[in-house]
Design an enzyme around this catalytic site. Structure first.
Site, short mmCIF file in Angstrom:
data_model
loop_
_atom_site.label_atom_id
_atom_site.label_comp_id
_atom_site.label_asym_id
_atom_site.label_seq_id
_atom_site.Cartn_x
_atom_site.Cartn_y
_atom_site.Cartn_z
N TYR A 34 61.71 46.57 57.03
CA TYR A 34 61.44 46.07 58.38
C TYR A 34 62.15 46.98 59.37
O TYR A 34 62.98 46.57 60.18
CB TYR A 34 61.84 44.61 58.55
CG TYR A 34 60.91 43.91 59.52
CD1 TYR A 34 59.62 43.56 59.14
CD2 TYR A 34 61.29 43.66 60.83
CE1 TYR A 34 58.75 42.96 60.04
CE2 TYR A 34 60.41 43.07 61.74
CZ TYR A 34 59.15 42.72 61.33
OH TYR A 34 58.28 42.14 62.21
N LEU A 35 61.80 48.25 59.26
CA LEU A 35 62.57 49.31 59.90
C LEU A 35 62.52 49.24 61.43
O LEU A 35 61.51 48.88 62.02
CB LEU A 35 62.03 50.68 59.44
CG LEU A 35 62.04 50.90 57.91
CD1 LEU A 35 61.50 52.30 57.59
CD2 LEU A 35 63.44 50.72 57.31
N HIS A 39 67.53 52.09 61.70
CA HIS A 39 67.20 52.74 60.43
C HIS A 39 66.71 54.17 60.66
O HIS A 39 67.07 55.10 59.95
CB HIS A 39 66.08 51.98 59.70
CG HIS A 39 66.41 50.57 59.32
ND1 HIS A 39 65.81 49.48 59.90
CD2 HIS A 39 67.27 50.07 58.40
CE1 HIS A 39 66.27 48.37 59.35
NE2 HIS A 39 67.17 48.69 58.44
N GLN A 63 72.38 39.97 47.22
CA GLN A 63 73.32 39.95 48.33
C GLN A 63 73.07 38.79 49.28
O GLN A 63 73.74 38.67 50.31
CB GLN A 63 73.33 41.29 49.08
CG GLN A 63 72.07 41.60 49.87
CD GLN A 63 72.08 43.03 50.37
OE1 GLN A 63 71.96 43.99 49.61
NE2 GLN A 63 72.26 43.21 51.68
N ASP A 152 76.91 47.54 60.35
CA ASP A 152 77.46 46.77 59.24
C ASP A 152 78.83 47.36 58.89
O ASP A 152 79.00 48.01 57.85
CB ASP A 152 76.48 46.82 58.06
CG ASP A 152 75.14 46.20 58.43
OD1 ASP A 152 74.99 44.99 58.30
OD2 ASP A 152 74.26 46.94 58.91
N GLN A 155 80.60 46.59 55.60
CA GLN A 155 79.84 47.20 54.50
C GLN A 155 80.21 48.68 54.35
O GLN A 155 80.40 49.17 53.23
CB GLN A 155 78.34 47.06 54.79
CG GLN A 155 77.43 47.80 53.84
CD GLN A 155 75.98 47.43 54.05
OE1 GLN A 155 75.54 46.36 53.66
NE2 GLN A 155 75.21 48.29 54.70
N VAL A 178 72.74 51.57 66.77
CA VAL A 178 71.67 51.75 67.76
C VAL A 178 71.39 50.39 68.39
O VAL A 178 71.29 49.37 67.68
CB VAL A 178 70.40 52.34 67.11
CG1 VAL A 178 69.26 52.43 68.11
CG2 VAL A 178 70.70 53.72 66.53
N ARG A 189 66.66 41.19 61.64
CA ARG A 189 66.65 39.74 61.86
C ARG A 189 66.37 39.36 63.32
O ARG A 189 66.07 38.20 63.60
CB ARG A 189 67.99 39.13 61.44
CG ARG A 189 68.19 39.08 59.94
CD ARG A 189 69.44 38.31 59.57
NE ARG A 189 69.54 38.06 58.15
CZ ARG A 189 70.28 38.80 57.30
NH1 ARG A 189 70.96 39.84 57.75
NH2 ARG A 189 70.32 38.50 56.02
P1 AMP Z 1 69.48 46.97 56.26
O1 AMP Z 1 68.03 47.27 56.12
O2 AMP Z 1 69.79 45.93 57.28
O3 AMP Z 1 70.17 46.75 54.93
O4 AMP Z 1 70.14 48.29 56.85
C1 AMP Z 1 69.99 49.53 56.22
C2 AMP Z 1 70.92 50.52 56.85
O5 AMP Z 1 70.62 50.64 58.24
C3 AMP Z 1 72.39 50.07 56.76
O6 AMP Z 1 73.20 51.21 56.52
C4 AMP Z 1 72.65 49.51 58.13
O7 AMP Z 1 74.01 49.55 58.52
C5 AMP Z 1 71.80 50.43 58.99
N1 AMP Z 1 71.52 49.79 60.27
C6 AMP Z 1 71.04 48.54 60.47
N2 AMP Z 1 70.97 48.26 61.80
C7 AMP Z 1 71.44 49.36 62.43
C8 AMP Z 1 71.64 49.70 63.81
N3 AMP Z 1 71.34 48.86 64.79
N4 AMP Z 1 72.14 50.91 64.10
C9 AMP Z 1 72.46 51.80 63.11
N5 AMP Z 1 72.29 51.54 61.80
C10 AMP Z 1 71.80 50.34 61.47
#
Ligand code: AMP
Length: 287
Positions: A34-35, A39, A63, A152, A155, A178, A189
């Site tokens: 859900y990029l 991402h 998780q 995160d 994380q 971002v 989300r």
């Molecule tokens: P997720 O799909 O939520 O597991 O995120 C995948 C990767 O994208 C993880 O390393 C997140 O920390 C990163 N990510 C998610 N949201 C953002 C954002 N707003 N800005 C930068 N990186 C992000």
């Protein structure tokens, strides 16, 4: 772009790349899909800095807690594939659940101490799930550089510790959060926020920025900064704050005075959606 749907096929593709492109660099961006632009910023960094960009798309069930949103986590494989293609990723890895976890899967990676705090306190087992799936993906891909987002924050700290403790070869790069134009940290989300909640959500970043300016103005007492941030956020009862804390950036230990780099991290429910954000304080600009 090559879409790969099995571990076996992925191994073959990587081995082929390594033999035909000796010395070239593999970049890896793990995602749950859900990029959004957050991402994409990771994928762009990988595209700029590495020769072969691999993106994974896997909503990792281990998780999510039993009462969490695994079932309703947003998914759109077609759109994600299109975006990865636009960003010139080389491989998009979309494994089926059964390929990542056999019915008898029994092994978990647990990073001690760091996972007791912040999100770890409220999401028991969450970071075990994250560390386990990320290590599995690292083992399959053996990336030279892997990319994660500061959004995160815990994380990032947990995975850096895992990489150090387990002598992983990959370099871990953390990219800035971002945000939407109004400051809300981008998150898959966010799509689940109702219009009123969406309009309120930027307050989370505002209280973090306010905390940062208090620090810049000379306030060093953690209690003063954190209480003020919490007070502002909770002045709107729509926000159900889970935690709002300032912890040391290196090992997430508690602090009373800001005398070393720290992270102010927050998690709050808003209209039933759990949002997280953080800001890092390193040194006062004018000191
Ligand atoms: P997720 O799909 O939520 O597991 O995120 C995948 C990767 O994208 C993880 O390393 C997140 O920390 C990163 N990510 C998610 N949201 C953002 C954002 N707003 N800005 C930068 N990186 C992000």
């Amino acid at each position: 772009m090559n879409i790969i749907r099995s571990k076996q096929e992925l191994r073959v593709a990587i081995e082929k790349f390594r033999t035909t492109h000796p010395g070239q660099v593999i970049g890896f961006v793990p995602t749950m899909g859900y990029l959004h632009s957050g991402h994409l910023s990771l994928i762009r960094a990988a595209r700029q800095e590495t020769d072969c960009v691999i993106v994974s798309l896997f909503v990792n069930p281990t998780q999510f807690g039993p009462t969490e949103d695994f079932q309703t986590y947003p998914r759109n494989e077609e759109r994600d594939s299109r975006l990865c293609r636009q960003e010139n990723a080389d491989i998009l890895f979309i494994p089926p659940l059964s390929d990542m976890y056999s019915a008898t899967h029994s092994t978990t990676v647990h990073v001690k101490n760091l996972t007791r705090h912040l999100c770890g306190k409220f999401r028991p087992g969450h970071f075990d799930g994250v560390a386990t799936i990320v290590l599995k993906l690292f083992n399959l891909i053996d990336p030279d550089i892997s990319y994660f987002g500061q959004k995160d924050g815990q994380q990032c700290i947990v995975l850096q510790k895992m990489a150090k403790d387990l002598d992983l070869r990959t370099q871990i790069k953390i990219m800035p959060t971002v945000r939407e134009p109004d400051g809300l940290a981008m998150s898959s989300r966010n799509v689940n926020l109702d219009p009123v909640s969406r309009q309120k959500a930027p307050l989370i970043y505002k209280v973090l920025l306010n905390a940062a300016s208090q620090f810049q103005a000379g306030e060093l007492k953690v209690k003063t900064i954190v209480n003020e941030a919490r007070r502002i956020l909770e002045s709107d009862p729509a926000f159900k704050v889970q935690y709002l804390e300032c912890r040391s950036l290196d090992n997430l230990s508690a602090m009373t005075t800001i005398n070393r780099p720290c992270i102010i991290a927050v998690a709050a429910f808003l209209g039933g959606v759990r949002l997280i954000d953080n800001i890092i304080l390193k040194s006062r600009d004018h000191v």
